[in-house]
Design a protein around this motif. Structure first.
Motif, PDB file in Angstrom:
ATOM      1  N   ARG A 173      57.509  60.338  -5.889  1.00 15.46           N
ATOM      2  CA  ARG A 173      58.560  59.556  -6.549  1.00 15.46           C
ATOM      3  C   ARG A 173      58.439  59.744  -8.055  1.00 15.46           C
ATOM      4  NH1 ARG A 173      54.927  56.701  -4.135  1.00 15.46           N
ATOM      5  NH2 ARG A 173      56.301  56.405  -2.358  1.00 15.46           N
ATOM      6  N   PRO A 174      59.543  59.650  -8.785  1.00 19.54           N
ATOM      7  CA  PRO A 174      59.478  59.850 -10.232  1.00 19.54           C
ATOM      8  C   PRO A 174      58.759  58.713 -10.938  1.00 19.54           C
ATOM      9  CG  PRO A 174      61.702  59.228  -9.553  1.00 19.54           C
ATOM     10  CD  PRO A 174      60.919  59.441  -8.302  1.00 19.54           C
ATOM     11  N   ASP A 175      57.776  59.071 -11.741  1.00 11.89           N
ATOM     12  CA  ASP A 175      57.015  58.103 -12.522  1.00 11.89           C
ATOM     13  C   ASP A 175      56.490  58.861 -13.738  1.00 11.89           C
ATOM     14  OD1 ASP A 175      54.765  56.682 -13.622  1.00 11.89           O
ATOM     15  OD2 ASP A 175      54.691  55.463 -11.810  1.00 11.89           O
ATOM     16  N   VAL A 176      57.064  58.589 -14.903  1.00 13.12           N
ATOM     17  CA  VAL A 176      56.732  59.362 -16.091  1.00 13.12           C
ATOM     18  C   VAL A 176      55.269  59.180 -16.478  1.00 13.12           C
ATOM     19  CG1 VAL A 176      57.211  59.635 -18.551  1.00 13.12           C
ATOM     20  CG2 VAL A 176      59.099  59.438 -16.940  1.00 13.12           C
ATOM     21  N   GLY A 177      54.752  57.968 -16.345  1.00 12.79           N
ATOM     22  CA  GLY A 177      53.352  57.731 -16.655  1.00 12.79           C
ATOM     23  C   GLY A 177      52.429  58.553 -15.773  1.00 12.79           C
ATOM     24  N   GLU A 178      52.702  58.556 -14.465  1.00 15.66           N
ATOM     25  CA  GLU A 178      51.896  59.342 -13.540  1.00 15.66           C
ATOM     26  C   GLU A 178      52.060  60.838 -13.797  1.00 15.66           C
ATOM     27  OE1 GLU A 178      49.270  60.145 -10.299  1.00 15.66           O
ATOM     28  OE2 GLU A 178      49.549  58.533 -11.749  1.00 15.66           O
ATOM     29  N   LEU A 190      61.529  69.680 -15.976  1.00 17.93           N
ATOM     30  CA  LEU A 190      62.238  68.401 -15.991  1.00 17.93           C
ATOM     31  C   LEU A 190      63.609  68.606 -16.621  1.00 17.93           C
ATOM     32  CD1 LEU A 190      59.617  65.740 -17.228  1.00 17.93           C
ATOM     33  CD2 LEU A 190      60.426  66.115 -14.891  1.00 17.93           C
ATOM     34  N   PRO A 191      64.612  67.861 -16.164  1.00 16.18           N
ATOM     35  CA  PRO A 191      65.892  67.847 -16.882  1.00 16.18           C
ATOM     36  C   PRO A 191      65.741  67.066 -18.185  1.00 16.18           C
ATOM     37  CG  PRO A 191      65.941  66.285 -15.079  1.00 16.18           C
ATOM     38  CD  PRO A 191      64.636  67.010 -14.970  1.00 16.18           C
ATOM     39  N   PRO A 192      66.625  67.312 -19.163  1.00 15.63           N
ATOM     40  CA  PRO A 192      66.470  66.666 -20.473  1.00 15.63           C
ATOM     41  C   PRO A 192      66.346  65.151 -20.426  1.00 15.63           C
ATOM     42  CG  PRO A 192      68.055  68.441 -20.631  1.00 15.63           C
ATOM     43  CD  PRO A 192      67.704  68.308 -19.169  1.00 15.63           C
ATOM     44  N   THR A 193      67.114  64.483 -19.573  1.00 19.68           N
ATOM     45  CA  THR A 193      67.068  63.017 -19.565  1.00 19.68           C
ATOM     46  C   THR A 193      65.672  62.494 -19.253  1.00 19.68           C
ATOM     47  OG1 THR A 193      67.850  63.084 -17.274  1.00 19.68           O
ATOM     48  CG2 THR A 193      69.492  62.678 -18.970  1.00 19.68           C
ATOM     49  N   VAL A 194      64.944  63.181 -18.372  1.00 23.15           N
ATOM     50  CA  VAL A 194      63.594  62.727 -18.026  1.00 23.15           C
ATOM     51  C   VAL A 194      62.601  63.129 -19.127  1.00 23.15           C
ATOM     52  CG1 VAL A 194      61.820  62.670 -16.227  1.00 23.15           C
ATOM     53  CG2 VAL A 194      64.211  62.947 -15.595  1.00 23.15           C
ATOM     54  N   ILE A 195      62.858  64.251 -19.784  1.00 21.98           N
ATOM     55  CA  ILE A 195      62.022  64.626 -20.927  1.00 21.98           C
ATOM     56  C   ILE A 195      62.126  63.561 -22.018  1.00 21.98           C
ATOM     57  CG2 ILE A 195      61.687  66.314 -22.786  1.00 21.98           C
ATOM     58  CD1 ILE A 195      62.527  68.488 -20.815  1.00 21.98           C
ATOM     59  N   LEU A 229      62.606  60.410 -21.569  1.00 16.72           N
ATOM     60  CA  LEU A 229      61.775  59.289 -21.127  1.00 16.72           C
ATOM     61  C   LEU A 229      60.298  59.574 -21.370  1.00 16.72           C
ATOM     62  CD1 LEU A 229      63.515  58.383 -17.729  1.00 16.72           C
ATOM     63  CD2 LEU A 229      63.688  57.137 -19.895  1.00 16.72           C
ATOM     64  N   ALA A 230      59.892  60.815 -21.135  1.00 15.21           N
ATOM     65  CA  ALA A 230      58.491  61.181 -21.363  1.00 15.21           C
ATOM     66  C   ALA A 230      58.140  61.090 -22.841  1.00 15.21           C
ATOM     67  CB  ALA A 230      58.227  62.598 -20.836  1.00 15.21           C
ATOM     68  N   LEU A 231      59.064  61.527 -23.697  1.00 13.60           N
ATOM     69  CA  LEU A 231      58.809  61.466 -25.143  1.00 13.60           C
ATOM     70  C   LEU A 231      58.675  60.021 -25.625  1.00 13.60           C
ATOM     71  CD1 LEU A 231      61.230  64.252 -26.404  1.00 13.60           C
ATOM     72  CD2 LEU A 231      58.734  64.333 -26.413  1.00 13.60           C
ATOM     73  N   HIS A 273      57.390  57.589 -23.811  1.00 16.76           N
ATOM     74  CA  HIS A 273      56.296  56.898 -23.125  1.00 16.76           C
ATOM     75  C   HIS A 273      55.142  56.654 -24.089  1.00 16.76           C
ATOM     76  CE1 HIS A 273      53.164  55.983 -20.187  1.00 16.76           C
ATOM     77  NE2 HIS A 273      54.157  55.708 -19.339  1.00 16.76           N
ATOM     78  N   PRO A 274      54.534  55.469 -24.045  1.00 23.20           N
ATOM     79  CA  PRO A 274      53.473  55.153 -25.017  1.00 23.20           C
ATOM     80  C   PRO A 274      52.240  56.044 -24.911  1.00 23.20           C
ATOM     81  CG  PRO A 274      53.650  53.436 -23.329  1.00 23.20           C
ATOM     82  CD  PRO A 274      54.850  54.309 -23.179  1.00 23.20           C
ATOM     83  N   ASP A 275      52.034  56.706 -23.755  1.00 25.36           N
ATOM     84  CA  ASP A 275      50.824  57.509 -23.575  1.00 25.36           C
ATOM     85  C   ASP A 275      51.008  58.984 -23.932  1.00 25.36           C
ATOM     86  OD1 ASP A 275      49.577  55.238 -22.641  1.00 25.36           O
ATOM     87  OD2 ASP A 275      49.908  55.726 -20.517  1.00 25.36           O
ATOM     88  N   VAL A 276      52.246  59.389 -24.273  1.00 23.71           N
ATOM     89  CA  VAL A 276      52.496  60.825 -24.382  1.00 23.71           C
ATOM     90  C   VAL A 276      51.677  61.477 -25.502  1.00 23.71           C
ATOM     91  CG1 VAL A 276      54.507  60.653 -25.940  1.00 23.71           C
ATOM     92  CG2 VAL A 276      54.328  62.572 -24.330  1.00 23.71           C
ATOM     93  N   ARG A 277      51.408  60.758 -26.574  1.00 19.54           N
ATOM     94  CA  ARG A 277      50.705  61.362 -27.703  1.00 19.54           C
ATOM     95  C   ARG A 277      49.180  61.252 -27.591  1.00 19.54           C
ATOM     96  NH1 ARG A 277      55.723  60.425 -29.234  1.00 19.54           N
ATOM     97  NH2 ARG A 277      56.681  61.790 -30.812  1.00 19.54           N
ATOM     98  N   THR A 278      48.706  60.570 -26.549  1.00 17.59           N
ATOM     99  CA  THR A 278      47.257  60.491 -26.338  1.00 17.59           C
ATOM    100  C   THR A 278      46.828  61.259 -25.086  1.00 17.59           C
ATOM    101  OG1 THR A 278      47.514  58.390 -25.140  1.00 17.59           O
ATOM    102  CG2 THR A 278      47.060  58.273 -27.509  1.00 17.59           C
TER     103      THR A 278
END
Length: 508
Positions: free
Chosen positions: A229-234, A249-254, A256-258, A260-265
């Motif tokens: 299932r889609p889960d950006v954190g996972e 990933l399609p742009p809309t989900v990218i 969301l990933a950008l 996400h609070p964890d993306v830069r760590t």
């Protein structure tokens, strides 16, 4: 290469190597091979023959994806069915495709039971993960030993039937051959970086782009990590934990990933190529993605009729040789791919020179066999000996392909052609705009009025006058929206594409 040959090729490089991973479960190449033989035998024992259509209705699941190779091993036709479709649309597709067998997850049993009485051509129902009144469970059905002799698939035959998006008009069935998918896989391996055994992370639906991108990965003996299932954190966790090298990933989900609070760590250093496509991507967000994920972003442009790889832009092409961002080409769809001929055509069938806008047309072994049981649509799509994509674009002097709009989305205002994608790009450069959709509405003065609907960026409010002035400064008064609406969410199809028809209807 038949579809099953990608599995067998991967197995030849290491039968005990991991092939499909989901959660804590791992299936080796040998185990997926064995399951594919059992599926082929089970289909054959139930009377399914080479050339017949077998549908799979499932979310992302390793057993469901393994069944694809059993269908191929028999020489039958794989019909991926999107579980997000409405019941009526799936019934129409299963009937159109003349499916004789449906393999489905228990989660979709109520939908299947609802439409089964209207599907007299389906003789075999198999539930992947539970009992159902319609037929055997997958474990019972595939438990018998495989059939010793099965016909060899022919690469001249249709191996995959894909339904076009049913958001406008009646869906059509795209007939893809082994040669089409072999061309797609070859272009993938030629055009993007691969080093060692790749690890591919599939968050997007395996019924669409994420599924066919598995084939070149398997040809290299790579691992495929499947998210149920889609889960950006996972998704971010798995990149780090599984040392993922490739993903899509399609742009809309990218976006969301950008956000996400964890993306830069998160440790993203294992990534070799992060594919994006299926919809236009804001150049402002693409710049941010290159900063966050690294110089690994790889664009692809295609459609069901010419899967995935009409044009490509490898990660290195996003940068100038000196290392700076190639801002001038970030809005492009890359170069026409090595095994495809791309041209720009006017309405009379004449090919246009670089810089002139017209319909993007394509030739090559990537192009579909045709539309299933629809010779009129096949002839229309292949007019003048080229496949017509329905996209408006141009080739620049360096042979980069720029897509400016869908032909049906072009706006004629005051006698001028305005391409909605160009206006959308300008809008999404404004910091308060998360995403935008631009359409034309009837207007007594202009003929059509350039109208935008924007979704605010998190934490921002939209000042309409400021946004209008921002776009006018970049594009001029003709192309700038005469009307801007702010909606909390833009309406989307089940595969994430913005529904401009619904926007148009609501605004009218």
């Amino acid at each position: 290469m038949a579809l099953v040959d990608y599995l067998d090729k991967g197995a030849s490089l290491g039968p005990g190597e991991p092939c499909l991973l989901a959660g804590t479960e791992t299936m080796t190449y040998a185990e997926v091979q064995q399951l594919s033989h059992r599926v082929a035998g089970a289909l054959h024992r139930r009377g399914v023959r080479a050339g017949e259509s077998v549908a799979i209705l499932s979310g992302n699941d390793p057993v469901a994806f393994s069944a694809v190779f059993g269908i191929s091993r028999l020489g039958a036709v794989w019909c991926p069915v999107n579980p997000r479709n409405e019941a009526a649309e799936n019934r129409a597709l299963l009937d159109l495709f003349d499916c004789t067998c449906l393999i489905f997850q228990a989660a979709y049993a109520p939908l299947v039971e609802k439409i089964a009485p209207l599907l007299p051509k389906i003789r075999v129902y198999v539930c992947l993960d539970g009992p159902t009144p319609l037929g055997a469970t997958f474990a019972e059905w595939a438990a018998a030993p495989p059939v010793s002799a099965l016909p060899s698939p022919s690469n001249a035959d249709t191996v995959m039937l894909v339904g076009t998006g049913g958001t406008t008009g009646t869906p059509k069935g795209v007939m893809l051959t082994d040669r089409n998918l072999e061309a797609m896989s070859a272009i993938t391996l030629m055009s993007y970086p691969f080093s060692g055994r790749p690890t591919y992370l599939a968050l997007a639906p395996l019924t669409h782009a994420a599924g066919v991108l598995c084939f070149p990965i398997m040809a290299l003996g790579g691992r495929i990590v499947i998210m149920a299932r889609p889960d950006v954190g996972e998704f971010l966790n798995l990149i780090e934990a599984r040392r993922v090298t490739h993903t899509f990933l399609p742009p809309t989900v990218i976006y969301l990933a950008l956000a996400h609070p964890d993306v830069r760590t998160t440790d993203l250093r294992s990534l070799q190529c992060f594919w994006y496509g299926a919809a236009p991507m804001s150049t402002a967000r693409l710049t941010e993605a290159i900063e966050v994920f690294g110089p690994v972003m790889g664009q692809l442009f295609g459609q069901s009729e010419a899967p995935m790889m009409i044009s490509t832009m490898a990660p290195a092409e996003h940068l100038h040789p000196g290392g700076g961002l190639a801002v001038d080409r970030l809005g492009s769809a890359g170069h026409p791919s090595p095994l495809v001929t791309v041209a720009i055509m006017d309405g009379t069938g004449a090919l246009l020179p670089p810089g002139e806008r017209g319909e993007i047309v394509v030739r090559g072994s990537l192009v579909m066999r045709g539309y299933y049981k629809n010779p009129a649509a096949t002839a229309e799509a292949g007019a003048y000996g080229w496949h017509h994509t329905g996209d408006i674009g141009y080739l620049d002097s360096d042979n980069y392909l720029f897509i400016v709009d869908r032909a049906k989305d072009m706006i004629i205002t005051g006698g001028y052609n305005v391409y909605s994608a160009e206006v959308e790009q300008a809008l999404m450069h404004h910091p308060a705009v998360y995403e935008a959709a631009v359409i034309g509405l009837p207007d007594d003065k202009w003929g059509e009025r350039v109208t935008a609907v924007v979704q605010p960026a998190p934490g921002f409010s939209v000042d309409l006058a400021d946004v209008m002035a921002f776009v006018r400064e970049r594009l001029g008064g003709v192309k700038a929206p005469k009307q801007i609406e702010v909606w909390a969410e833009l309406p989307r199809s089940r595969v994430g594409k913005i529904l401009k028809g619904e926007i148009r209807d609501r605004l009218r």
